[in-house]
Each structure stands twice: as C-alpha cells, then as structure tokens.
Design an enzyme around this catalytic site. Structure first.
Site, PDB file in Angstrom:
ATOM      1  N   THR A  31      15.798 -24.962  38.926  1.00  0.00           N
ATOM      2  CA  THR A  31      17.012 -25.763  38.700  1.00  0.00           C
ATOM      3  C   THR A  31      18.131 -25.119  39.535  1.00  0.00           C
ATOM      4  O   THR A  31      19.047 -24.514  38.985  1.00  0.00           O
ATOM      5  CB  THR A  31      17.404 -25.779  37.201  1.00  0.00           C
ATOM      6  OG1 THR A  31      17.439 -24.420  36.715  1.00  0.00           O
ATOM      7  CG2 THR A  31      16.448 -26.578  36.364  1.00  0.00           C
ATOM      8  N   ASN A  74      33.261  -4.226  37.752  1.00  0.00           N
ATOM      9  CA  ASN A  74      33.545  -4.015  39.173  1.00  0.00           C
ATOM     10  C   ASN A  74      35.044  -4.157  39.487  1.00  0.00           C
ATOM     11  O   ASN A  74      35.559  -3.485  40.377  1.00  0.00           O
ATOM     12  CB  ASN A  74      32.697  -4.952  40.033  1.00  0.00           C
ATOM     13  CG  ASN A  74      31.234  -4.502  40.032  1.00  0.00           C
ATOM     14  OD1 ASN A  74      30.945  -3.342  39.744  1.00  0.00           O
ATOM     15  ND2 ASN A  74      30.328  -5.412  40.329  1.00  0.00           N
ATOM     16  N   CYS A 101      50.252  -5.526  21.644  1.00  0.00           N
ATOM     17  CA  CYS A 101      49.542  -4.695  22.638  1.00  0.00           C
ATOM     18  C   CYS A 101      48.734  -5.482  23.658  1.00  0.00           C
ATOM     19  O   CYS A 101      48.933  -5.331  24.868  1.00  0.00           O
ATOM     20  CB  CYS A 101      48.606  -3.721  21.919  1.00  0.00           C
ATOM     21  SG  CYS A 101      49.532  -2.513  20.992  1.00  0.00           S
ATOM     22  N   LYS A 105      50.593  -7.546  26.470  1.00  0.00           N
ATOM     23  CA  LYS A 105      51.421  -6.697  27.348  1.00  0.00           C
ATOM     24  C   LYS A 105      50.536  -5.816  28.236  1.00  0.00           C
ATOM     25  O   LYS A 105      50.825  -5.624  29.415  1.00  0.00           O
ATOM     26  CB  LYS A 105      52.398  -5.896  26.485  1.00  0.00           C
ATOM     27  CG  LYS A 105      52.359  -4.403  26.575  1.00  0.00           C
ATOM     28  CD  LYS A 105      53.368  -3.746  25.675  1.00  0.00           C
ATOM     29  CE  LYS A 105      52.774  -2.598  24.868  1.00  0.00           C
ATOM     30  NZ  LYS A 105      52.125  -1.574  25.632  1.00  0.00           N
ATOM     31  N   LYS A 155      47.842 -12.159  13.542  1.00  0.00           N
ATOM     32  CA  LYS A 155      46.553 -12.133  12.834  1.00  0.00           C
ATOM     33  C   LYS A 155      46.806 -11.891  11.351  1.00  0.00           C
ATOM     34  O   LYS A 155      47.949 -11.617  10.959  1.00  0.00           O
ATOM     35  CB  LYS A 155      45.614 -11.081  13.423  1.00  0.00           C
ATOM     36  CG  LYS A 155      46.084  -9.647  13.289  1.00  0.00           C
ATOM     37  CD  LYS A 155      44.992  -8.688  13.777  1.00  0.00           C
ATOM     38  CE  LYS A 155      45.426  -7.253  13.574  1.00  0.00           C
ATOM     39  NZ  LYS A 155      44.480  -6.267  14.044  1.00  0.00           N
ATOM     40  N   ARG A 158      55.208 -10.400  16.991  1.00  0.00           N
ATOM     41  CA  ARG A 158      55.396 -10.307  18.441  1.00  0.00           C
ATOM     42  C   ARG A 158      54.231 -10.932  19.216  1.00  0.00           C
ATOM     43  O   ARG A 158      53.071 -10.638  18.938  1.00  0.00           O
ATOM     44  CB  ARG A 158      55.590  -8.842  18.839  1.00  0.00           C
ATOM     45  CG  ARG A 158      56.946  -8.317  18.413  1.00  0.00           C
ATOM     46  CD  ARG A 158      57.040  -6.839  18.607  1.00  0.00           C
ATOM     47  NE  ARG A 158      56.085  -6.124  17.768  1.00  0.00           N
ATOM     48  CZ  ARG A 158      55.819  -4.820  17.881  1.00  0.00           C
ATOM     49  NH1 ARG A 158      56.419  -4.110  18.809  1.00  0.00           N
ATOM     50  NH2 ARG A 158      54.959  -4.239  17.071  1.00  0.00           N
TER      51      ARG A 158
HETATM   52  N1  LIG Z   1      13.749 -16.130  37.629  1.00  0.00           N
HETATM   53  C1  LIG Z   1      14.209 -15.690  36.477  1.00  0.00           C
HETATM   54  O1  LIG Z   1      14.367 -14.493  36.243  1.00  0.00           O
HETATM   55  C2  LIG Z   1      14.505 -16.672  35.385  1.00  0.00           C
HETATM   56  C3  LIG Z   1      14.670 -16.220  34.067  1.00  0.00           C
HETATM   57  C4  LIG Z   1      14.920 -17.133  33.065  1.00  0.00           C
HETATM   58  C5  LIG Z   1      15.020 -18.493  33.361  1.00  0.00           C
HETATM   59  N2  LIG Z   1      14.882 -18.908  34.641  1.00  0.00           N
HETATM   60  C6  LIG Z   1      14.938 -20.350  34.906  1.00  0.00           C
HETATM   61  O2  LIG Z   1      13.599 -20.830  34.997  1.00  0.00           O
HETATM   62  C7  LIG Z   1      13.510 -21.868  35.964  1.00  0.00           C
HETATM   63  C8  LIG Z   1      12.496 -21.484  37.029  1.00  0.00           C
HETATM   64  O3  LIG Z   1      12.958 -20.336  37.694  1.00  0.00           O
HETATM   65  P1  LIG Z   1      12.042 -19.555  38.731  1.00  0.00           P
HETATM   66  O4  LIG Z   1      12.809 -18.361  39.152  1.00  0.00           O
HETATM   67  O5  LIG Z   1      10.672 -19.387  38.148  1.00  0.00           O
HETATM   68  O6  LIG Z   1      11.987 -20.640  39.920  1.00  0.00           O
HETATM   69  P2  LIG Z   1      11.062 -20.623  41.216  1.00  0.00           P
HETATM   70  O7  LIG Z   1      11.808 -21.331  42.282  1.00  0.00           O
HETATM   71  O8  LIG Z   1      10.560 -19.235  41.477  1.00  0.00           O
HETATM   72  O9  LIG Z   1       9.806 -21.485  40.779  1.00  0.00           O
HETATM   73  C9  LIG Z   1       9.829 -22.868  40.596  1.00  0.00           C
HETATM   74  C10 LIG Z   1       8.479 -23.411  41.040  1.00  0.00           C
HETATM   75  O10 LIG Z   1       8.389 -24.785  40.670  1.00  0.00           O
HETATM   76  C11 LIG Z   1       7.639 -25.433  41.675  1.00  0.00           C
HETATM   77  N3  LIG Z   1       7.826 -26.881  41.535  1.00  0.00           N
HETATM   78  C12 LIG Z   1       8.856 -27.642  41.921  1.00  0.00           C
HETATM   79  N4  LIG Z   1       8.639 -28.927  41.589  1.00  0.00           N
HETATM   80  C13 LIG Z   1       7.444 -28.994  40.992  1.00  0.00           C
HETATM   81  C14 LIG Z   1       6.664 -30.038  40.412  1.00  0.00           C
HETATM   82  N5  LIG Z   1       7.095 -31.280  40.390  1.00  0.00           N
HETATM   83  N6  LIG Z   1       5.483 -29.732  39.874  1.00  0.00           N
HETATM   84  C15 LIG Z   1       5.019 -28.471  39.884  1.00  0.00           C
HETATM   85  N7  LIG Z   1       5.712 -27.432  40.417  1.00  0.00           N
HETATM   86  C16 LIG Z   1       6.906 -27.699  40.966  1.00  0.00           C
HETATM   87  C17 LIG Z   1       8.136 -24.817  42.981  1.00  0.00           C
HETATM   88  O11 LIG Z   1       7.251 -25.022  44.046  1.00  0.00           O
HETATM   89  C18 LIG Z   1       8.254 -23.355  42.551  1.00  0.00           C
HETATM   90  O12 LIG Z   1       7.077 -22.642  42.816  1.00  0.00           O
HETATM   91  C19 LIG Z   1      14.927 -22.066  36.492  1.00  0.00           C
HETATM   92  O13 LIG Z   1      15.552 -23.065  35.743  1.00  0.00           O
HETATM   93  C20 LIG Z   1      15.591 -20.735  36.215  1.00  0.00           C
HETATM   94  O14 LIG Z   1      16.991 -20.870  36.102  1.00  0.00           O
HETATM   95  C21 LIG Z   1      14.592 -18.031  35.656  1.00  0.00           C
END
Ligand SMILES: NC(=O)c1ccc[n+]([C@@H]2O[C@H](COP(=O)([O-])OP(=O)(O)OC[C@H]3O[C@@H](n4cnc5c(N)ncnc54)[C@H](O)[C@@H]3O)[C@@H](O)[C@H]2O)c1
Length: 440
Positions: free
Chosen positions: A86, A227, A270, A273, A326, A333
C-alpha cells in the site's frame, strides 16, 4: 484450515512461512515470477533472519507453495491473508490499487467457488486507511454475488512486525488485533492464531485499521522529536545523547501513558511558556525544528476544535465547568478554558463559569491579575451557587476532570442539559444524543 496469502513481500512471506511452520497448508499468491520461483525452490524472496531456513523446511514438507493462479488458490483455501503493498501515491495519499485488485481477483474466484466448508474469511494485513475493509467487502459482494457475513467476511488484522526482527515479531506480537464485527469470523481467526501467546484483542474494523497509522505516526514523531532535540543541543554545545538518556529515565511522565489520552488542550504556567521558549531559542540559533515549533499551534487548533463543537449546538446560555488549566488547582495561567470562555463571550454567548477550586474572593497575586486581564467582567460570570449555575444554562462544557462535576451533573434532574465533554468524564453517556465528546 487452508490459507491463501496474497503478496509474498516482507509481510506476506513471513506470515506464509510461519503459518506453514505451524502446520497449515499455505498457498502464496504473487504476481512476480522471480518471487514465485524463489519460494518454490525453497528460498526466501527477501533477506530476513531465519526466513530462508523456514521457507526451505515448509516447501520441502509440502506445506507452502507459491503460484500466480489466484483462482485455484481461492478455490483450495478457506482463508485469505492480504499482504500486498500500500505505497504512497505522488500526493501522499495511500495507493490502494493493489488491495482492490486482490478484491476483484478473490471476488472472481468466489463467484465460481462452490461447496464452501464454512464462510470464506479475508484478513487484510496490509496497512490501509479506515474504510478500506468495508469497501473491499462491497467489491467482493458485488462481483461475486456472495453475501458478507454469510458466505464470506472481510476483517482487519494489522501486522506489527519490524523488518530485521520479523520472525520473532510474528511469533511475539504485542497483541493480535482483530477488527471484526461478526462472531463466526472471529472464531475462525482466533483458531488460526491459537499458537500465539499474545493477548487477542477484538475491536471494530475501523479502529483496527486506524491503529497501525497511529503507531507508525507516533514512531515517526518520536524519532523526529529526538532528532530535533539533537540539533538544538548540538548548536548549544550539549550532548543530546546524554540529555535523552536522562529524559528516558523518567518513566513517570516521559516514557509512560501520561499525556497520551485525548482530551482538552494543555495549559498552565509551565508547558506553554517552556515550549515557546525552546521554539524561540531554536529560531534564534538559525534552526528549523518544525515538530517543536508547531506544538503551540496544534494546541491552539484544539481549542478552536472545542469551540466549533460548542457553536454547532446553537445554544446561547453556556456553562463552563472548570476554568483552571486542570483539576485540583486554582491556577488559571494560560488555561485553555479561559481562552475558550473569551471566545464564547466574543461570539455573544451568555457564559457562566463554575469552578470547584476558584473563588474570586480568595484569588490573589498573578492568578487574580491574569483572570481579570483576560476576562473583563469575570466577577459577573464566575458563579459559586451550583444550582443557580445549572438552572441558568442549556449546555455545559466540562473542561477538567474534577469528579464532583460528574456527581453534580448526575444529580441534576430539573432539565436535560447538553453536555460537551472535553475530558472523557462521562464515558457512559456517549450514546446519548445530548452528549458531545471532543474526540470520540
Ligand atoms: N514491511 C514491513 O515491515 C511492514 C510491517 C507491517 C505492515 N506492513 C504493511 O504490509 C503491507 C505489505 O508490505 P510489504 O513490505 O510486505 O510490501 P512488499 O512490497 O514487500 O510486498 C508486496 C507484495 O505484493 C505483491 N503483489 C502486488 N499485487 C499483488 C496481487 N494482486 N496478487 C498477489 N501479489 C501481489 C507484490 O509483487 C509484492 O511482492 C503494506 O501495507 C505495509 O504497509 C509492512
């Protein structure tokens, strides 16, 4: 239970491999041939500790296979995990096209599927904006002709793993979160994850969808904050590492639940300010620290937000319970309630103020000066007689968590007052039509 996992990226391959390791028959669905081949040859399509070993083991045992044939994957499973990407679009909006492509694919396959063992449950693991799960279900329902919560269901099951520690995080999540409004689907999902020891929490679909965004935004905020502190410290020749180590030692206020529950704006002698002073200091040193510089702006916008909620009620006689910044103090103030009262008076509202801790006759020094300067005719609107106060108003705004306000309002029976609750003092009244919360 047979599981289809859509998307074999970081999230998908971890779920697919670990579920297969737990004995489930898993079919990984991917659009990328290289990833399909890697998996079918017993190799992980991503670099991540332990995954190669697990994939090799489960492919050999026949518990995991990969394919691009989504139709047969759906036909041969009763659960689907959606783990497709996504990403951000150019505007920053989340691109949900991969998600909705899988909705169409699953719907096409479900249309042709017969002999359901039980309802087909689709778990959205991808991070997607609240509302996505319900839209996904609409797409599946309209294309497949099957009925949600009868033939199939779509639920939210956000993933909390971190890359680099993904297998460990998969097996030891803080909790398993399920956004689901159907008991039958809940039972199936509980069964899938029965090998996990973590608490299993069920909530509404939209709450579950929202949580991942809240988590990640907070993580980003923490990094950005630390940072920005580093930049101002360096300018002033201070070791920010040492400052933050000391900051982290305070588990009472700094690293704790404190200040993280939505309510009214902050104030007092606090916080405002000191936030202002650090902001000013950074500008003086030629720095731009947008997180710190915007804290006061965000706080003012929250007072505006409360003001708008009150105005929407179109009531003239308004009572404000709590004028201090609170509960448990007579300190006025920089109280956000004072600003709110000024704004309401400015709109021509008849405002009365009742505060358990403020008696004008007893106010002295800077407190008295402050209130007389900020609210011109304060002696005319600050009222000590509770009964008279409530009799004179049609809407009550509660600005701080003084427990006696609860008791007072609960015992008042003469008429039904509109309650604008800025501090969640009346959680049990939320469904009442005369109750308005500030963020709930
Ligand atoms: N990477 C992380 O650490 C992490 C952690 C938690 C949640 N997420 C969420 O999980 C989701 C996936 O993240 P990711 O890092 O695994 O993504 P990614 O891009 O590594 O993997 C997504 C995969 O989906 C495949 N894909 C796309 N359309 C498809 C379809 N129609 N049918 C089958 N496969 C299809 C792509 O080819 C790709 O291999 C995202 O929404 C992300 O925000 C990621």
């Amino acid at each position: 239970m047979k599981i289809a996992v859509f998307g074999l990226g970081y999230v998908g391959i971890i779920s697919a491999a670990c579920l297969a390791e737990q004995g489930y028959k898993v079919i990984g669905v991917e659009v990328n041939d290289i990833k399909i081949n890697e998996v079918n040859n017993g190799r992980s399509p991503i670099v991540e500790p332990y995954v190669n070993e697990i994939v090799s083991k489960v492919v050999k045992s026949g518990n995991l296979e990969a394919t691009d044939d989504f139709e047969s994957a759906v036909k041969n499973s009763n659960i689907a995990l959606i783990c497709v990407g996504t990403p951000s679009s150019e505007t920053g909006e989340v691109d949900l096209s991969f998600i909705f492509k899988t909705a169409q694919q699953i719907a096409d396959a479900l249309r042709k599927k017969e002999n359901f063992e039980s309802e087909y449950v689709i778990l959205i693991r991808s991070t997607s904006m609240p509302g996505t799960v319900d839209k996904f279900a609409e797409v599946v329902q309209s294309i497949s002709g099957k009925k949600r919560k009868k033939d199939f269901d779509v639920v939210s099951n956000p993933e909390f793993l971190r890359e680099g520690n993904a297998v460990n995080d998969f097996y030891n999540p803080p909790f398993t979160l399920l956004g689901c409004e159907c008991e039958r689907s809940e039972k199936i999902v509980r069964q899938i994850y029965s090998f996990l020891e973590a608490p299993f929490i069920v909530t509404s679909v939209k709450t579950a969808e929202m949580l991942k965004y809240v988590n990640n935004t907070f993580h980003g905020l923490k990094v950005g904050f630390a940072n920005e502190i580093a930049r101002i410290c360096r300018k002033k020749g201070i070791d920010s590492r040492e400052v933050m180590e000391l900051f982290l030692l305070d588990k009472k206020l700094n690293i704790s639940e404190y200040y993280l529950r939505p309510g009214f704006a902050f104030g007092g002698s606090c916080l405002p300010k000191d936030v202002r002073a650090l902001s000013y200091e950074s500008k003086k040193n030629g720095l731009s620290l947008p997180i710190i510089e915007n804290i006061m702006n965000s706080n003012s916008l929250h007072i505006e937000w409360a003001f708008d909620i009150i105005l929407k009620e179109k009531v003239t006689n308004i009572g404000v319970m709590g004028i201090t910044f609170k509960n448990g103090t007579d300190d006025l103030r920089e109280s956000p309630a004072v600003v709110l009262v000024e704004k309401l008076l400015g709109k021509g509202k008849n405002v009365l103020v009742y505060d358990e801790n403020v008696r004008l006759s007893k106010l002295v020094g800077s407190n008295r000066e402050y209130i007389e300067r900020e609210i011109k005719h304060i002696s005319e609107i600050l009222i000590e007689d509770q009964e008279k106060f409530l009799d004179s108003v049609d809407l009550v705004v509660i600005t701080n968590r003084e427990n006696s306000y609860r008791e007072l309002l609960n015992s008042y029976q003469k008429k039904e007052l509109i309650i604008v609750d800025l501090v969640n003092i009346f959680p049990e009244k939320r469904s009442s039509k005369n109750y308005k919360g500030i963020g709930w």
